[in-house]
Design a protein around this motif. Structure first.
Motif, PDB file in Angstrom:
ATOM      1  N   ALA A   1      -1.692  20.943  -6.525  1.00 15.58           N
ATOM      2  CA  ALA A   1      -1.624  21.061  -5.063  1.00 15.58           C
ATOM      3  C   ALA A   1      -1.335  19.720  -4.410  1.00 15.58           C
ATOM      4  O   ALA A   1      -0.548  19.627  -3.446  1.00 15.58           O
ATOM      5  CB  ALA A   1      -2.932  21.645  -4.533  1.00 15.58           C
ATOM      6  N   ILE A   2      -1.945  18.647  -4.917  1.00 17.42           N
ATOM      7  CA  ILE A   2      -1.708  17.305  -4.364  1.00 17.42           C
ATOM      8  C   ILE A   2      -0.262  16.893  -4.596  1.00 17.42           C
ATOM      9  O   ILE A   2       0.418  16.371  -3.695  1.00 17.42           O
ATOM     10  CB  ILE A   2      -2.684  16.289  -4.985  1.00 17.42           C
ATOM     11  N   ALA A   3       0.231  17.132  -5.832  1.00 16.74           N
ATOM     12  CA  ALA A   3       1.623  16.783  -6.125  1.00 16.74           C
ATOM     13  C   ALA A   3       2.584  17.594  -5.262  1.00 16.74           C
ATOM     14  O   ALA A   3       3.623  17.082  -4.813  1.00 16.74           O
ATOM     15  CB  ALA A   3       1.912  17.013  -7.603  1.00 16.74           C
ATOM     16  N   ASP A   4       2.218  18.864  -5.009  1.00 13.34           N
ATOM     17  CA  ASP A   4       3.093  19.736  -4.221  1.00 13.34           C
ATOM     18  C   ASP A   4       3.241  19.238  -2.780  1.00 13.34           C
ATOM     19  O   ASP A   4       4.307  19.369  -2.171  1.00 13.34           O
ATOM     20  CB  ASP A   4       2.540  21.162  -4.233  1.00 13.34           C
ATOM     21  N   ILE A   5       2.167  18.661  -2.226  1.00 14.43           N
ATOM     22  CA  ILE A   5       2.230  18.121  -0.866  1.00 14.43           C
ATOM     23  C   ILE A   5       3.258  16.999  -0.778  1.00 14.43           C
ATOM     24  O   ILE A   5       3.989  16.876   0.212  1.00 14.43           O
ATOM     25  CB  ILE A   5       0.839  17.605  -0.428  1.00 14.43           C
ATOM     26  N   LEU A   6       3.337  16.186  -1.846  1.00 16.49           N
ATOM     27  CA  LEU A   6       4.216  15.021  -1.842  1.00 16.49           C
ATOM     28  C   LEU A   6       5.633  15.346  -2.312  1.00 16.49           C
ATOM     29  O   LEU A   6       6.581  14.635  -1.973  1.00 16.49           O
ATOM     30  CB  LEU A   6       3.627  13.930  -2.748  1.00 16.49           C
TER      31      LEU A   6
ATOM     32  N   SER B   1       6.054  16.644 -14.376  1.00 15.21           N
ATOM     33  CA  SER B   1       5.700  17.476 -15.538  1.00 15.21           C
ATOM     34  C   SER B   1       4.424  18.234 -15.209  1.00 15.21           C
ATOM     35  O   SER B   1       3.426  17.624 -14.798  1.00 15.21           O
ATOM     36  CB  SER B   1       5.480  16.609 -16.780  1.00 15.21           C
ATOM     37  N   LEU B   2       4.442  19.558 -15.391  1.00 16.58           N
ATOM     38  CA  LEU B   2       3.284  20.403 -15.069  1.00 16.58           C
ATOM     39  C   LEU B   2       2.625  20.920 -16.344  1.00 16.58           C
ATOM     40  O   LEU B   2       3.310  21.402 -17.253  1.00 16.58           O
ATOM     41  CB  LEU B   2       3.706  21.599 -14.214  1.00 16.58           C
ATOM     42  N   TYR B   3       1.305  20.831 -16.391  1.00 15.29           N
ATOM     43  CA  TYR B   3       0.520  21.392 -17.491  1.00 15.29           C
ATOM     44  C   TYR B   3      -0.674  22.101 -16.874  1.00 15.29           C
ATOM     45  O   TYR B   3      -1.569  21.449 -16.324  1.00 15.29           O
ATOM     46  CB  TYR B   3       0.041  20.293 -18.444  1.00 15.29           C
ATOM     47  N   LYS B   4      -0.668  23.435 -16.953  1.00 13.72           N
ATOM     48  CA  LYS B   4      -1.723  24.188 -16.292  1.00 13.72           C
ATOM     49  C   LYS B   4      -2.888  24.447 -17.239  1.00 13.72           C
ATOM     50  O   LYS B   4      -2.700  24.665 -18.438  1.00 13.72           O
ATOM     51  CB  LYS B   4      -1.164  25.518 -15.765  1.00 13.72           C
TER      52      LYS B   4
ATOM     53  N   GLU C   1       2.039  14.983 -14.438  1.00 12.28           N
ATOM     54  CA  GLU C   1       2.512  13.645 -14.787  1.00 12.28           C
ATOM     55  C   GLU C   1       3.765  13.355 -13.974  1.00 12.28           C
ATOM     56  O   GLU C   1       4.723  14.126 -14.013  1.00 12.28           O
ATOM     57  CB  GLU C   1       2.775  13.523 -16.282  1.00 12.28           C
ATOM     58  N   ILE C   2       3.735  12.272 -13.232  1.00 18.44           N
ATOM     59  CA  ILE C   2       4.843  11.868 -12.364  1.00 18.44           C
ATOM     60  C   ILE C   2       5.562  10.701 -13.026  1.00 18.44           C
ATOM     61  O   ILE C   2       4.997   9.604 -13.158  1.00 18.44           O
ATOM     62  CB  ILE C   2       4.338  11.449 -10.969  1.00 18.44           C
ATOM     63  N   SER C   3       6.789  10.944 -13.478  1.00 16.26           N
ATOM     64  CA  SER C   3       7.610   9.875 -14.064  1.00 16.26           C
ATOM     65  C   SER C   3       8.460   9.265 -12.953  1.00 16.26           C
ATOM     66  O   SER C   3       9.365   9.919 -12.416  1.00 16.26           O
ATOM     67  CB  SER C   3       8.496  10.437 -15.173  1.00 16.26           C
ATOM     68  N   CYS C   4       8.142   8.025 -12.604  1.00 20.72           N
ATOM     69  CA  CYS C   4       8.843   7.338 -11.519  1.00 20.72           C
ATOM     70  C   CYS C   4       9.509   6.089 -12.059  1.00 20.72           C
ATOM     71  O   CYS C   4       9.406   5.780 -13.254  1.00 20.72           O
ATOM     72  CB  CYS C   4       7.851   6.977 -10.408  1.00 20.72           C
ATOM     73  N   HIS C   5      10.204   5.358 -11.202  1.00 22.20           N
ATOM     74  CA  HIS C   5      10.773   4.088 -11.634  1.00 22.20           C
ATOM     75  C   HIS C   5       9.650   3.065 -11.848  1.00 22.20           C
ATOM     76  O   HIS C   5       8.567   3.179 -11.278  1.00 22.20           O
ATOM     77  CB  HIS C   5      11.796   3.595 -10.609  1.00 22.20           C
ATOM     78  N   GLY C   6       9.954   2.064 -12.704  1.00 20.63           N
ATOM     79  CA  GLY C   6       8.894   1.186 -13.185  1.00 20.63           C
ATOM     80  C   GLY C   6       8.480   0.064 -12.274  1.00 20.63           C
ATOM     81  O   GLY C   6       7.815  -0.883 -12.729  1.00 20.63           O
ATOM     82  N   SER C   7       8.818   0.127 -11.005  1.00 20.01           N
ATOM     83  CA  SER C   7       8.395  -0.906 -10.064  1.00 20.01           C
ATOM     84  C   SER C   7       6.898  -0.796  -9.794  1.00 20.01           C
ATOM     85  O   SER C   7       6.421   0.271  -9.390  1.00 20.01           O
ATOM     86  CB  SER C   7       9.152  -0.754  -8.745  1.00 20.01           C
TER      87      SER C   7
END
Length: 459
Positions: free
Chosen positions: A36-41, A73-76, A88-94
Motif C-alpha cells: 500500500a505504501i509503495a502504491d501511494i508513491l 518487485s512484489l512478494y505477497k 523491493e524498489i530497484s532505483c538508481h544508485g545515487s
C-alpha cells in the motif's frame, strides 16, 4: 517454539544494498502495509491488484515531486523472505535518490528497520530456524570458498536437519518416560531401557562429532592466525614476502629491522591464513623499542593457531627460544637458507620436509609450496569435507557442550538404574538445549537482539 504469523502491524524500510554510489540501489519494505505504501508513491498502475512475484516499471512520486524511475518487485505474504508482504524498489544508485525514497516511505507510514530486522521477522514467522538465520549473516560475511560453502550448507538447513533428527528421537522416548510418571504407582515401564541406552549412545557420538568440528569451523569462518617467530635476521620478512608472492615487508641484512608486527592475509585452498611477521626474538636486548616488539611477538605467539618457528641454518648461534616449548603442539619448525648452507644442493622438493621440520630458501622461494601444504594440514587436515556438518558458531558450540553434559548425566543415571522420574529432568534439559540452538523453544529476547543486531541494516 512454534512460530506463527507476526502480530506486528508496522512496516519497515531500509536500503538493502551497500551504501555509496553504484549503478543500482535496492530499497526493501516489509510488513502488512508495504504494498500500500509503495502504491501511494508509484504511478502507472495499482500495485494492490498485481500478482505476487511480479515486476513493474514506473515512476516514483512523493506528492508532485518526481523521485526516480524504478522497478518494483512484489512478494505477497506468506510467500516471501520474511513471510510478510515485501516490496523491493530497484532505483538508481545515487545516495541522494535512495535517501529521498526512504524518507518518502517513512512519511507514508513505514519506519526505518533495525539491523537484522528483516531476517528476524523471517525467523519469528517460521520461514527459517535460528541456525539458518545466523547462516544468512555468515553467507554475507564469507571471505573464502570454504566459509561460503559451510554457511550455505547451514542456510539450506543441513545443521538444522541433524539437530531435529536427534531431538525428535529423544522426544519419542521422553514422552514414554513422562507416561511412566503418570502410572508411577503401577510400577510399569513403557520406555525400553535398552533402546534408550542405544539412543543416548548415538546422541553422544553425534554431539561429540559436532563439538569436535568447531575448531575446524572456527578456522574456516574466522581464518587461521599464524605467527612467524624467529631470531633476528632469520629471514622472517623474506618468508612473509615469499608466502604472499609480493614485497610486503622491508628486508634488510641489519638485525632488528622489523620492530613492530606486520599482518597480511593469505588464501590457501579456500581458507584464509592471517600471517603476522613479528620482531626478531633475542633473549637480551638493550634497545627498549626492540624489547617492546619482542614482547608483542610473544603475545602474538600465544594467541595464534599456528607458530612458524623460523631458524637460520647458516647461523652458528643455535640458542633456542626457550618459551616456545610451551606451544609445541602448534609449532612448525622451518629451517631457512639451506641453499646457503649447502650451496651445491638445489633440489628443494627432495629436502623440503624432514622429521625435524621443513627446509626452505625464502629468498629463492624454494620449499614455499610445501610449507603452505603443511600449514593447511596442521590447521584443517588434508581436505575440507564441507558436505559434513561443521559447527562455526560459538553459541551453537556452547549449547552442544551443555547437551553433552546432559547426555552424560542421563547415561550415568541409567547406569545406576535410576527410575523414570529421576531421568526425566535431564532429558528435558537436553531437549531444551537442542531446541535452543534452532529456536524451537522460547528464545530470550536479549539473545535474539544480540544475534540479529550483528546483521547489516536491510537484511
Amino acid at each position: 517454539m512454534s512460530h506463527t504469523f507476526s502480530t506486528w502491524d508496522d512496516t519497515i524500510v531500509a536500503l538493502a544494498t551497500p551504501p555509496g554510489i553504484g549503478a543500482i540501489g535496492v530499497i526493501r519494505l516489509s510488513g502488512q502495509n508495504s504494498i500500500a505504501i509503495a502504491d501511494i508513491l508509484f504511478t502507472g498502475k495499482n500495485l494492490l491488484h498485481q500478482a505476487s512475484h511480479t515486476l513493474h516499471v514506473g515512476m516514483l512520486k512523493n506528492e508532485n515531486e518526481e523521485l526516480d524511475e524504478v522497478v518494483i518487485s512484489l512478494y505477497k505474504a506468506p510467500k516471501s523472505y520474511t513471510g510478510e508482504n515485501i516490496v523491493e524498489i530497484s532505483c538508481h544508485g545515487s545516495p541522494f535518490i535512495q535517501q529521498q525514497i526512504i524518507e518518502a516511505c517513512i512519511q507514508k507510514g513505514a519506519r526505518l528497520a533495525k539491523p537484522g530486522e528483516f531476517t528476524q521477522r523471517a525467523f519469528l514467522n517460521g520461514k527459517m530456524d535460528l541456525t539458518q538465520a545466523e547462516a544468512v549473516a555468515d553467507v554475507i560475511a564469507a571471505h573464502s570458498l570454504a566459509a561460503q560453502q559451510t554457511a550455505l550448507k547451514q542456510l539450506r538447513g543441513g545443521f538444522s536437519s541433524d539437530l531435529k533428527e536427534l531431538r525428535n528421537q529423544l522426544i519419542g522416548f521422553a514422552a514414554l518416560i513422562e507416561l511412566e510418571l503418570d502410572f508411577s504407582q503401577e510400577d510399569v515401564e513403557f520406555a525400553d531401557r535398552l533402546q534408550l541406552e542405544q539412543l543416548i549412545a548415538r546422541l553422544m557420538l553425534a554431539t561429540t562429532q559436532l563439538i569436535n568440528s568447531f575448531k575446524l569451523g572456527n578456522s574456516i569462518k574466522n581464518g587461521v592466525n599464524v605467527a612467524i617467530i624467529g631470531r633476528p635476521n632469520a629471514g622472517k620478512s623474506t618468508l612473509l614476502n615469499a608466502l604472499l608472492n609480493e614485497e610486503r615487508a622491508i628486508v634488510s641484512e641489519i638485525a632488528g629491522t622489523t620492530r613492530d608486527t606486520i599482518e597480511e592475509v593469505l588464501n590457501i585452498n579456500g581458507v584464509l591464513f592471517r600471517l603476522v611477521d613479528t620482531a626478531g626474538i633475542r633473549e637480551h636486548s638493550t634497545d627498549s623499542i626492540e624489547n617492546l616488539g619482542i614482547e608483542r611477538s610473544k603475545q602474538n605467539a600465544e594467541k595464534s593457531d599456528i607458530i612458524i618457528h623460523l631458524a637460520d641454518v647458516t647461523c652458528e648461534d643455535k640458542e633456542e627460544i626457550t618459551w616456545l616449548k610451551n606451544y609445541r603442539n602448534k609449532v612448525i619448525d622451518v629451517f631457512n637458507k639451506y641453499d646457503e648452507a649447502w650451496p651445491g644442493y638445489r633440489n628443494a622438493s627432495a629436502i623440503a620436509e624432514s622429521a625435524a621440520g621443513i627446509y626452505i630458501s625464502a629468498k629463492n622461494k624454494q620449499g614455499i609450496e610445501e610449507l603452505k601444504s603443511m600449514m593447511f594440514e596442521k590447521a584443517i587436515g588434508e581436505t575440507i569435507q564441507t558436505e559434513n556438518t561443521i559447527v562455526t558458531n560459538a553459541r551453537h558450540y556452547a549449547a552442544l557442550k551443555k547437551i553433552s553434559e546432559c547426555l552424560n548425566d542421563i547415561k550415568t543415571g541409567m547406569d545406576n538404574n535410576l527410575t523414570g522420574d529421576l531421568l526425566a529432568p535431564d532429558i528435558r534439559r537436553c531437549l531444551h538445549y537442542l531446541g535452543e540452538i534452532t529456536g524451537q523453544v522460547e528464545t530470550d529476547r536479549d539473545i535474539l537482539g544480540t544475534i540479529f543486531g550483528k546483521f547489516c541494516i536491510g537484511k
